[in-house]
Design a protein around this motif. Sequence first.
Motif: not given
Length: 460
Positions: A215, A211-213, A204-206, A179
């Motif tokens: 986004r 749950s990495y996506r 914008n995701s780890d 991010h």
Amino acid sequence: MFRVTGKSGTDCEGWSRRNFVQAGMLGLGGLSLPRFLAAKASGAPGSQGIRPGSEGTSVILLWMSGGPGHHETWDPKPDAVDQYRGPFGSIRTSVPGVLFSETLPRSAQVMDKLAIVRSVRHFSGDHTKGNHWMLTGFEGPDFNKPDNQIQRRPSLGSAVARLRGPNASGMPAYAAAPHLRGGTDNLFHYAAYLGGSSNPFVVNSDPNSTSYRVRDLSLAGGLTFGRLRDRQSLLAAFDQQTRQADESVRDLDGHYHAAFDLLTSARVREAFDISAEPAALRDAYGRHEFGQSALLARRLVERGVTFVTVNTQPWDHHGTANRYATAEGAKLLLPPFDCALAALVNDLVDRGLYERTMIVAMGEFGRTPRMNDAAGRDHWGHTFSVLMGGGSLARGIVVGASDSQGAHVAERPLSPEDVAATIYHHLGIDGRTVSFPDRAGRPLYLVENGEPIRELVGAV
């Protein structure tokens, strides 16, 4: 398994082309993908100032927002008294005579593949000003002024996106992971007057999270697939004669098709699919945000992204104002950073990518030579270090020097513009010959006074 998902969780496969009329918000200042592509077409990459033979080169910027201490990283002072030396000792590197802080044992092993510039300075301890200075090459606004969030010049990545575009068709030119939030005054990664199409594609995701996506490739808020189908029917019912007569409508329709092609591209989805990497390699980078973001950066440049920023933070370790003390912050952040950096270097070398990929690690300034009463180091722009490596840069060398306490430049003072010029040079861009009109129409050069660092790039 990685998926590009909508808010309903439905995969991109099976969407009609018109489904993307209102989909795919990229976080690009409110531009939808079709309008992003339309803007990109109007400011398409050109050959202005590009050196022949530089095709396929790329940059990975490890951005250390907050300002890492040079004593605790690449410029230790083992012979200084305790108040200046700090809480850590020094270690030998793979280059005889070059020492790193003991906090960086893995990086020390690959020093023969790196270069350390120990004499960068801009004299400011202002986070806002320093962030802008290092991310663009030019002095930024003061923290305490009303315009303190207004970007005056385009970021390095945005200028590269505008001039070079992606190295592979269909990929973003400029991306950021995980991010661009956090840190201190971490505001200036964007395009300024170059326009929204040169802004970064932000993951914008780890990448370390289950749950990495990605986004930013999801549907705009409030939309469903049913509503998208309705809008498809509405578009089909537009007056055909009007659509044929209006060139801008026809062009935008073409950009909708291009947006669909980008977001449903197997190549794009595969590029962001970090789960495809072998478990052993993911372990080598480190199963943490730093490591997996660096691994994702390697995947992206390998597949055609030209400039990737890996945002690592927070490095503002002065021990006051709810900040980490120097030792506390270093023990928390430097081991994962060290692991990720060394793995990235070795991985690029093993894949034959290091000759065309430049790594840069830096923050907005260094830290004071003397430890404060809170066991921290305060802001310091009088001398600090920048790590570089890869491409055609000289390796295993140190450029410049700070004095015995790490307080001031003792040899070869260099500026943020010199750093910027060196990055541009690797990418085949002569920033001294490239200008763009600012918001008032005045031509502004990417580099005005800086020069590529000759010890790293040779005669220019």
